[in-house]
Write a protein that holds these residues in place. Structure first.
Motif, short mmCIF file in Angstrom:
data_model
loop_
_atom_site.label_atom_id
_atom_site.label_comp_id
_atom_site.label_asym_id
_atom_site.label_seq_id
_atom_site.Cartn_x
_atom_site.Cartn_y
_atom_site.Cartn_z
N GLU A 188 26.22 -36.21 39.25
CA GLU A 188 26.11 -36.73 40.68
C GLU A 188 24.63 -36.63 40.89
OE1 GLU A 188 26.16 -37.50 44.75
OE2 GLU A 188 27.61 -37.78 43.24
N LEU A 189 23.69 -35.69 40.40
CA LEU A 189 22.45 -35.75 40.54
C LEU A 189 21.85 -36.97 39.83
CD1 LEU A 189 20.05 -33.93 41.51
CD2 LEU A 189 19.97 -32.90 39.21
N GLU A 190 22.32 -37.35 38.86
CA GLU A 190 21.66 -38.74 38.34
C GLU A 190 21.97 -39.86 39.03
OE1 GLU A 190 20.91 -40.92 34.03
OE2 GLU A 190 21.75 -39.00 34.00
N ARG A 191 23.24 -39.82 39.53
CA ARG A 191 23.66 -41.06 40.31
C ARG A 191 22.60 -41.12 41.48
NH1 ARG A 191 25.50 -41.97 44.68
NH2 ARG A 191 26.00 -40.02 45.29
N GLN A 192 22.52 -39.99 42.37
CA GLN A 192 21.74 -39.91 43.51
C GLN A 192 20.34 -40.26 42.93
OE1 GLN A 192 21.50 -36.56 46.00
NE2 GLN A 192 23.82 -36.09 45.32
N TYR A 193 19.58 -39.89 42.07
CA TYR A 193 18.38 -40.39 41.67
C TYR A 193 18.42 -41.86 41.34
CZ TYR A 193 15.69 -35.96 41.66
OH TYR A 193 15.09 -34.78 42.50
N ASP B 40 13.07 -44.46 41.81
CA ASP B 40 12.72 -45.09 40.58
C ASP B 40 12.31 -44.39 39.20
OD1 ASP B 40 10.38 -44.68 41.59
OD2 ASP B 40 9.44 -46.65 41.16
N VAL B 41 12.75 -43.14 39.41
CA VAL B 41 12.33 -42.03 38.44
C VAL B 41 13.06 -42.24 36.95
CG1 VAL B 41 11.70 -40.33 40.01
CG2 VAL B 41 13.96 -40.48 38.92
N PHE B 42 13.87 -43.07 37.09
CA PHE B 42 14.61 -43.42 35.54
C PHE B 42 14.42 -44.87 35.32
CE2 PHE B 42 17.54 -39.96 37.40
CZ PHE B 42 17.31 -39.21 36.22
N GLY B 43 13.89 -44.91 33.86
CA GLY B 43 13.75 -46.35 33.59
C GLY B 43 14.83 -46.79 32.83
N GLU B 44 15.02 -47.95 32.32
CA GLU B 44 16.12 -48.44 31.57
C GLU B 44 16.13 -47.66 30.23
OE1 GLU B 44 18.42 -50.56 32.43
OE2 GLU B 44 17.66 -50.43 34.40
N GLY B 45 17.41 -47.61 29.58
CA GLY B 45 17.15 -46.87 28.13
C GLY B 45 17.41 -45.75 28.35
N CYS B 46 17.75 -44.92 29.40
CA CYS B 46 18.20 -43.48 29.38
C CYS B 46 19.48 -43.05 28.75
CB CYS B 46 17.96 -42.95 30.66
SG CYS B 46 16.53 -42.84 31.70
N TYR B 47 20.20 -43.86 28.46
CA TYR B 47 21.45 -43.70 27.86
C TYR B 47 21.24 -44.36 26.29
CZ TYR B 47 23.50 -41.92 31.96
OH TYR B 47 23.69 -41.21 32.90
N GLY B 48 22.21 -43.70 25.61
CA GLY B 48 22.24 -44.17 24.01
C GLY B 48 23.29 -45.57 24.15
N ASN B 49 23.51 -45.78 22.88
CA ASN B 49 24.25 -47.00 23.02
C ASN B 49 25.79 -46.52 22.71
OD1 ASN B 49 22.16 -48.87 22.94
ND2 ASN B 49 21.85 -48.56 20.60
N GLY B 50 26.65 -47.36 23.25
CA GLY B 50 27.97 -47.39 22.92
C GLY B 50 28.50 -46.20 23.49
N ASP B 51 29.10 -45.05 23.06
CA ASP B 51 29.77 -43.83 23.79
C ASP B 51 28.92 -42.72 23.64
OD1 ASP B 51 32.17 -44.96 23.97
OD2 ASP B 51 33.06 -44.66 22.22
N ALA C 278 19.25 -36.95 28.40
CA ALA C 278 17.55 -36.66 28.07
C ALA C 278 16.56 -36.99 29.21
CB ALA C 278 17.30 -37.02 26.78
N CYS C 279 17.03 -38.12 29.76
CA CYS C 279 16.02 -38.80 30.91
C CYS C 279 16.01 -37.86 32.14
CB CYS C 279 16.32 -39.93 30.99
SG CYS C 279 15.83 -41.17 29.68
N LEU C 280 17.35 -37.52 32.33
CA LEU C 280 17.36 -36.50 33.62
C LEU C 280 16.55 -35.32 33.47
CD1 LEU C 280 18.58 -35.72 36.39
CD2 LEU C 280 20.42 -35.20 35.36
N LEU D 167 19.86 -36.21 48.33
CA LEU D 167 18.41 -36.13 48.10
C LEU D 167 17.70 -36.16 49.61
CD1 LEU D 167 17.78 -38.60 45.12
CD2 LEU D 167 17.84 -35.98 45.10
N ASN D 168 18.48 -36.78 50.69
CA ASN D 168 17.74 -36.60 52.20
C ASN D 168 18.33 -35.40 52.63
OD1 ASN D 168 20.49 -36.98 52.46
ND2 ASN D 168 20.55 -38.94 53.53
N LYS D 169 18.53 -34.37 51.95
CA LYS D 169 18.95 -33.12 52.58
C LYS D 169 20.27 -32.95 53.47
CE LYS D 169 14.08 -31.85 52.09
NZ LYS D 169 12.89 -31.35 52.59
N THR D 170 21.04 -34.02 53.29
CA THR D 170 22.46 -33.85 53.96
C THR D 170 23.40 -33.60 53.11
OG1 THR D 170 22.75 -36.44 53.62
CG2 THR D 170 21.58 -35.61 55.70
N LEU D 171 24.59 -33.09 53.49
CA LEU D 171 25.51 -32.46 52.67
C LEU D 171 26.63 -33.95 52.73
CD1 LEU D 171 26.66 -28.91 53.75
CD2 LEU D 171 25.70 -29.86 51.54
N SER D 172 26.93 -34.14 51.42
CA SER D 172 28.20 -35.38 50.99
C SER D 172 29.54 -34.67 51.77
CB SER D 172 28.41 -35.20 49.58
OG SER D 172 29.01 -34.17 48.97
#
Length: 143
Positions: A71-76, A81-92, A97-99, A32-37
């Motif tokens: 990876e994109l979601e991990r970076q964000y 703080d664009v992701f709130g809590e509850g972006c994932y379902g329960n369990g497996d 959808a949040c991304l 996101l800071n425009k550098t390469l991993s």
């Protein structure tokens, strides 16, 4: 094989991941800071190997796409703080959808911002010549 025989490399930057798993050997990510991993060898890159090992409902039909999405979601998640809590379902139940919501929301803002320019240019594709240049200049002026 040809790259190995010639001692060459091909840099493939894309948003299309179909079949990339069958020929890609290494991956790097634009941060996101425009550098390469760092460059990761896919055969030894743990996140990719974990995706390949998934079975059942969690199986990745396009592992490279899943790798990039995660990876994109991990970076964000780590840098904004664009992701709130509850972006994932329960369990497996994993739900990205949040991304997708975040990406689509940002894209709609961009399209809305260019709508006047598109209409003025008579362009129905959403492409406006010089849009990126104008955006970069505006960003530099604000900095």
């Amino acid at each position: 094989k040809e790259c190995d025989a010639r001692g060459a490399s091909v840099v493939y930057a894309t948003h299309i991941f179909d079949q990339a798993d069958s020929w890609a050997t290494h991956v790097t990510f634009m941060q996101l800071n425009k550098t390469l991993s760092p460059i990761h060898k896919l055969s030894k890159y743990e996140p990719y190997q974990e995706i390949l090992s998934r079975t059942g409902a969690q199986r990745a039909f396009c592992p490279m796409y899943v790798l990039v999405l995660e990876e994109l979601e991990r970076q964000y998640r780590s840098q904004s703080d664009v992701f709130g809590e509850g972006c994932y379902g329960n369990g497996d139940e994993v739900d990205n959808a949040c991304l997708m919501d975040v990406i689509m929301d940002e894209q709609s803002k961009e399209l809305a911002g260019d709508r006047f320019e598109s209409e003025r240019a008579g362009d129905q594709t959403g492409w406006v010549s010089g849009r990126l240049t104008r955006q970069l200049c505006a960003a530099e002026e604000q900095a």
